[in-house]
Design a protein around this motif. Structure first.
Motif, PDB file in Angstrom:
ATOM      1  N   LEU A 113       0.782  -1.088   0.019  1.00  0.00           N
ATOM      2  CA  LEU A 113       0.014  -0.098  -0.101  1.00  0.00           C
ATOM      3  C   LEU A 113       0.787   1.245  -0.034  1.00  0.00           C
ATOM      4  N   GLN A 114       1.806   1.156   0.636  1.00  0.00           N
ATOM      5  CA  GLN A 114       2.870   2.222   0.700  1.00  0.00           C
ATOM      6  C   GLN A 114       3.494   2.708  -0.686  1.00  0.00           C
ATOM      7  N   LEU A 117       0.587   4.136  -2.806  1.00  0.00           N
ATOM      8  CA  LEU A 117      -0.146   5.468  -2.416  1.00  0.00           C
ATOM      9  C   LEU A 117       0.894   6.361  -1.915  1.00  0.00           C
ATOM     10  N   VAL A 118       2.224   5.980  -1.704  1.00  0.00           N
ATOM     11  CA  VAL A 118       3.212   6.962  -1.296  1.00  0.00           C
ATOM     12  C   VAL A 118       4.341   7.081  -2.183  1.00  0.00           C
ATOM     13  N   TYR A 119       5.053   6.206  -2.337  1.00  0.00           N
ATOM     14  CA  TYR A 119       6.078   5.900  -3.159  1.00  0.00           C
ATOM     15  C   TYR A 119       6.064   6.224  -4.651  1.00  0.00           C
ATOM     16  N   ASN A 120       5.077   5.283  -5.174  1.00  0.00           N
ATOM     17  CA  ASN A 120       4.924   5.630  -6.605  1.00  0.00           C
ATOM     18  C   ASN A 120       4.423   7.129  -7.187  1.00  0.00           C
ATOM     19  N   LEU A 175       1.025   5.576   6.194  1.00  0.00           N
ATOM     20  CA  LEU A 175      -0.402   5.217   5.922  1.00  0.00           C
ATOM     21  C   LEU A 175      -1.138   6.206   6.446  1.00  0.00           C
ATOM     22  N   MET A 176      -1.116   6.833   7.333  1.00  0.00           N
ATOM     23  CA  MET A 176      -1.925   7.936   8.054  1.00  0.00           C
ATOM     24  C   MET A 176      -1.879   9.264   7.159  1.00  0.00           C
ATOM     25  N   GLY A 177      -0.861   9.354   6.148  1.00  0.00           N
ATOM     26  CA  GLY A 177      -1.011  10.197   5.295  1.00  0.00           C
ATOM     27  C   GLY A 177      -1.442  10.129   4.055  1.00  0.00           C
ATOM     28  N   THR A 178      -2.342   8.875   3.940  1.00  0.00           N
ATOM     29  CA  THR A 178      -3.110   8.493   2.511  1.00  0.00           C
ATOM     30  C   THR A 178      -4.385   8.629   2.877  1.00  0.00           C
TER      31      THR A 178
END
Length: 213
Positions: A113-114, A117-120, A175-178
């Motif tokens: 999920l990171q 939602l975060v790295y890509n 994850l809390m930033g997504t």
């Protein structure tokens, strides 16, 4: 000799080790490894971690790899320093269970999920909605188990903050930033637990290190 952490501040595994060291109020030297330049695959780093993954850890003549093994070393060898992080007797068995749950149930989903939602997005790559949907559903089921567990004790392992909680912090913070924050917020016990552990002073120091880069 001061302990050395060879790693990268954007690495969740490296951040896990930082958190343990700060909880223990231990001095250490951070040796930055340039992941983009492939330094973790160079001979000098492979001598510390033959798998070419950060972090690598040194305490005098002892060299360790794998972040969770490193945090356990820190917690046990420096038991008289700072936050205990482990328990004695039977409670340690429960802490051990939830450390395994984090590594085997929570983290594999959190990693996928990171990335989506975060790295890509940071790398200018598209998010795979199907991967997010699949793993979000799986994470929701894991968090249902957490909600039940946290109805029985303040923290995952016992009523004290331990490695079972600490190991979650890097992925949890990401994850809390997504949009997945909703999964945690929807579960009162989980939400309270998250708010508690992310507010720890030691974790604030880790985030400050990351934000300076």
């Amino acid at each position: 000799m001061v302990m050395k952490v060879h790693g990268a501040v954007i690495s969740t595994a490296t951040m896990r080790v930082f958190a343990a060291l700060y909880e223990k109020d231990l001095e250490f030297l951070f040796v930055p490894i340039d992941l983009r330049a492939g330094e973790h695959k160079k001979e000098h780093f492979l001598a510390l971690n033959p798998f070419g993954q950060v972090p690598a850890f040194e305490d005098e003549d002892l060299k360790l790899l794998e972040s969770r093994a490193i945090t356990q070393y820190i917690a046990h060898v420096y038991a008289d320093k700072g936050t205990p992080l482990v328990c004695e007797g039977k409670p340690m068995a429960t802490v051990g269970v939830w450390m395994e749950v984090e590594a085997l149930q929570f983290d594999p989903l959190a990693v996928k999920l990171q990335w989506e939602l975060v790295y890509n997005p940071r790398l200018g790559m598209a998010t795979d909605a199907a991967v997010v949907e699949e793993n979000e559903a799986k994470l929701a089921k894991v968090l249902d188990v957490y909600e039940a567990r946290l109805s029985q004790s303040k923290y995952l392992g016992c009523d004290c903050f331990t490695l079972a909680d600490l190991h979650h912090l890097p992925a949890l913070t990401n994850l809390m930033g997504t949009p997945l924050k909703k999964l945690f917020d929807a579960r009162p016990k989980v939400s309270a637990w998250v708010a508690d552990i992310v507010a720890r002073p030691a974790w604030a120091k880790v985030l400050a290190m990351r934000n300076q880069q």
